[in-house]
Scaffold this motif. Structure first.
Motif, PDB file in Angstrom:
ATOM      1  N   VAL A 143       0.856  -1.197   0.000  1.00 57.67           N
ATOM      2  CA  VAL A 143       0.000   0.000   0.000  1.00 57.67           C
ATOM      3  C   VAL A 143       0.886   1.239   0.000  1.00 57.67           C
ATOM      4  O   VAL A 143       1.878   1.310   0.727  1.00 57.67           O
ATOM      5  CB  VAL A 143      -0.934  -0.012   1.231  1.00 57.67           C
ATOM      6  N   ASP A 144       0.537   2.226  -0.818  1.00 57.38           N
ATOM      7  CA  ASP A 144       1.368   3.420  -0.936  1.00 57.38           C
ATOM      8  C   ASP A 144       1.244   4.302   0.308  1.00 57.38           C
ATOM      9  O   ASP A 144       0.359   4.117   1.138  1.00 57.38           O
ATOM     10  CB  ASP A 144       0.995   4.207  -2.196  1.00 57.38           C
ATOM     11  N   VAL A 145       2.144   5.267   0.394  1.00 59.29           N
ATOM     12  CA  VAL A 145       2.225   6.080   1.611  1.00 59.29           C
ATOM     13  C   VAL A 145       0.953   6.883   1.875  1.00 59.29           C
ATOM     14  O   VAL A 145       0.571   7.086   3.023  1.00 59.29           O
ATOM     15  CB  VAL A 145       3.452   7.035   1.576  1.00 59.29           C
ATOM     16  N   GLY A 146       0.290   7.349   0.815  1.00 61.49           N
ATOM     17  CA  GLY A 146      -0.951   8.090   1.013  1.00 61.49           C
ATOM     18  C   GLY A 146      -2.036   7.205   1.598  1.00 61.49           C
ATOM     19  O   GLY A 146      -2.753   7.603   2.522  1.00 61.49           O
ATOM     20  N   ALA A 147      -2.152   5.983   1.067  1.00 64.63           N
ATOM     21  CA  ALA A 147      -3.174   5.047   1.546  1.00 64.63           C
ATOM     22  C   ALA A 147      -2.856   4.531   2.942  1.00 64.63           C
ATOM     23  O   ALA A 147      -3.768   4.175   3.697  1.00 64.63           O
ATOM     24  CB  ALA A 147      -3.310   3.884   0.580  1.00 64.63           C
TER      25      ALA A 147
END
Length: 504
Positions: free
Chosen positions: A433-437
């Motif tokens: 999962v990316d940092v924003g998510a």
């Protein structure tokens, strides 16, 4: 094919790709030098996987050129890509579970000789390759019996067993502990010295600054920049990825934790897996972290509680009363949820829609007494969760197999967040999962805890587990070796307990 005058091993220029009316990539450029570790970053759905699938022959580009050693290539399938020396280790494993480790590694060679196979040599060569990577895996073992960490190692061994010129690694360390991660890094440096170009996709930004030479960032299908890693920092990369600074990764824990445990396990021992005499309790509103090295028994403990593994002895208590979880159905009946670390095989139903995946655990509140689904209520529930978790899809009828890995993980979470669980166990909550998510998921964990749910989070990411947990249990060789209160959180203390050493 080799062009010694070409500065770049790989040049992808003006790459565009659409699926129907959806544009996934638009005029993307990527250049990789010989013997370079090049980080490819971006939020889930940014187009990273699609770009790599064009490179390897899975997808065909709509526009643009791909040059390998200065000469244009157009791989029509993965076989073409492999023949050109392009090998990809995807985040979602693609091993054949019923074959041995050796057979999986040399699958491309099986049947090359129509008369007979030298099984002894194949197994011997596979064992030597795995040993050279520094991992202890039996090459004759059946892949189905391996842990997810071991399967990931086999995937990497398979990729480098061929004449690789470009190696693509998509989130390779998401299930690795720090020791295994360092082993992988050491091997990547060796491959780099051999002139192999490595494209490294990861959401662990700290890894990028340890191993990468250059970073390219994609956002919404467009490349927002490429630059030497030495000329940027974490904030600079995050700004390119999400268009804003990320100041507060971990939300403030302002939850009032109850005084009396809502959930307890006492002397839990498994029948066939590595879990011995595990005891702990969780209070309502508490986020209990579980750390430990790969093979320490963390995931096995979760599955034992959930009824997916058989219990030899021990007891489980919910609200002070002993309960039996002989199967996952029993666990769900007692309002215990488990978000598995292996979403592809255990976390979601890939062929089914987002709606069906989310609703599958929670039919009662959205059904009539006769068992008919109240479609309006179901639709409202599903759309609400999609919005909360920022699941990127045109609508709820999209099949989960067509989502990015990170969005699949969000669906796996939504499935259990849709019910009023008393206990929820989340194994590797932000894998892929990316940092924003990640911020969204951490906030959701906080929100669930505020409702008085006992939350158990298993994670290999030490900063993550320290950032979201109220208390951390550390497992070693199948049992709880130590417990850390908030004031004693540190990577050193977690590692010491993980290897069976007392704190200083």
């Amino acid at each position: 094919m080799q062009n010694s005058e070409s500065e770049y091993r790989l040049e992808m220029s003006g790459i565009s790709k659409s699926f129907g009316v959806v544009s996934v990539l638009e005029n993307v450029n990527l250049k990789i030098k010989h013997g370079e570790i090049h980080a490819l970053l971006g939020e889930n759905g940014a187009g990273k996987s699609t770009l790599m699938k064009i490179l390897s022959g899975v997808h065909q580009k709509d526009t643009g050129k791909v040059l390998l050693n200065g000469e244009e290539i157009n791989p029509k399938n993965t076989h073409d890509g492999q023949e050109l020396g392009i090998n990809v280790v995807y985040q979602e494993l693609s091993l054949v579970n019923d074959l041995s480790v050796a057979e999986n590694i040399y699958l491309h060679k099986l049947g090359a000789n129509k008369f007979w196979m030298n099984w002894k040599k194949i197994t011997h060569d596979a064992q030597e390759l795995i040993n050279s990577l520094g991992f202890d895996i039996d090459a004759s073992a059946i892949v189905r019996d391996l842990s997810i960490v071991q399967k990931q190692v086999v995937e990497i061994a398979k990729a480098i067993s061929e004449d690789t010129k470009i190696l693509v690694l998509d989130e390779p360390t998401t299930v690795f502990d720090p020791t295994d991660t360092q082993k992988l890094f050491d091997n990547l440096f060796k491959l780099k010295e051999r002139g192999i170009s490595i494209i490294y996709i990861s959401h662990h930004l700290e890894e990028i600054f340890k191993i990468a030479d250059t970073v390219t960032v994609l956002k919404d299908g467009v490349d927002t920049g490429s630059l030497p890693v030495s000329e940027t920092d974490t904030d600079g990369v995050i700004r390119l990825m999400i268009g804003r600074e990320l100041k507060d990764l971990y939300p403030i824990r302002d939850v009032v934790v109850g005084n009396t445990p809502i959930f307890e396990v006492k002397n839990l021992t498994a029948k066939d897996t590595l879990v011995y005499d595990v005891s702990f309790s969780v209070k309502p509103g508490e986020v209990l972290g579980v750390a430990g090295l790969g093979g320490s028994g963390r995931t096995e403990t979760a599955k034992l509680i959930f009824g997916a593994h058989k219990k030899k002895s021990g007891s489980i208590f919910l609200n002070g009363e002993e309960i039996k979880t002989k199967s996952p159905v029993d666990a769900v009946g007692h309002e215990i949820g488990l978000v598995s670390e292996n979403r592809k095989e255990e976390g979601v139903f890939l062929p089914l829609s987002i709606r069906k995946n989310i609703s599958v655990t929670n039919f009662d509140p959205i059904s009539t007494k006769l068992g008919f689904i109240k479609t309006d209520k179901e639709h409202s529930n599903v759309l609400g969760l999609m919005k909360k978790l920022n699941i990127k899809a045109p609508d709820s009828e999209v099949d989960v197999k067509n989502l990015s890995g990170g969005n699949q993980q969000k669906v796996a979470l939504a499935k259990w967040l849709s019910i009023d669980s008393k206990v929820i166990i989340i194994d590797e909550p932000t894998r892929g999962v990316d940092v924003g998510a990640k911020v969204e998921i951490y906030s959701l964990i906080n929100e669930v805890a505020k409702k008085g749910v006992a939350v158990i989070v298993i994670s290999s990411d030490m900063p993550e587990i320290m950032g979201i947990a109220d208390r951390i249990l550390v497992m070693h060789e199948g049992t709880i070796y130590g417990e850390l209160p908030k004031e004693k959180f540190s990577e050193e203390n977690i590692l010491r307990y993980s290897i069976g050493e007392p704190l200083k």
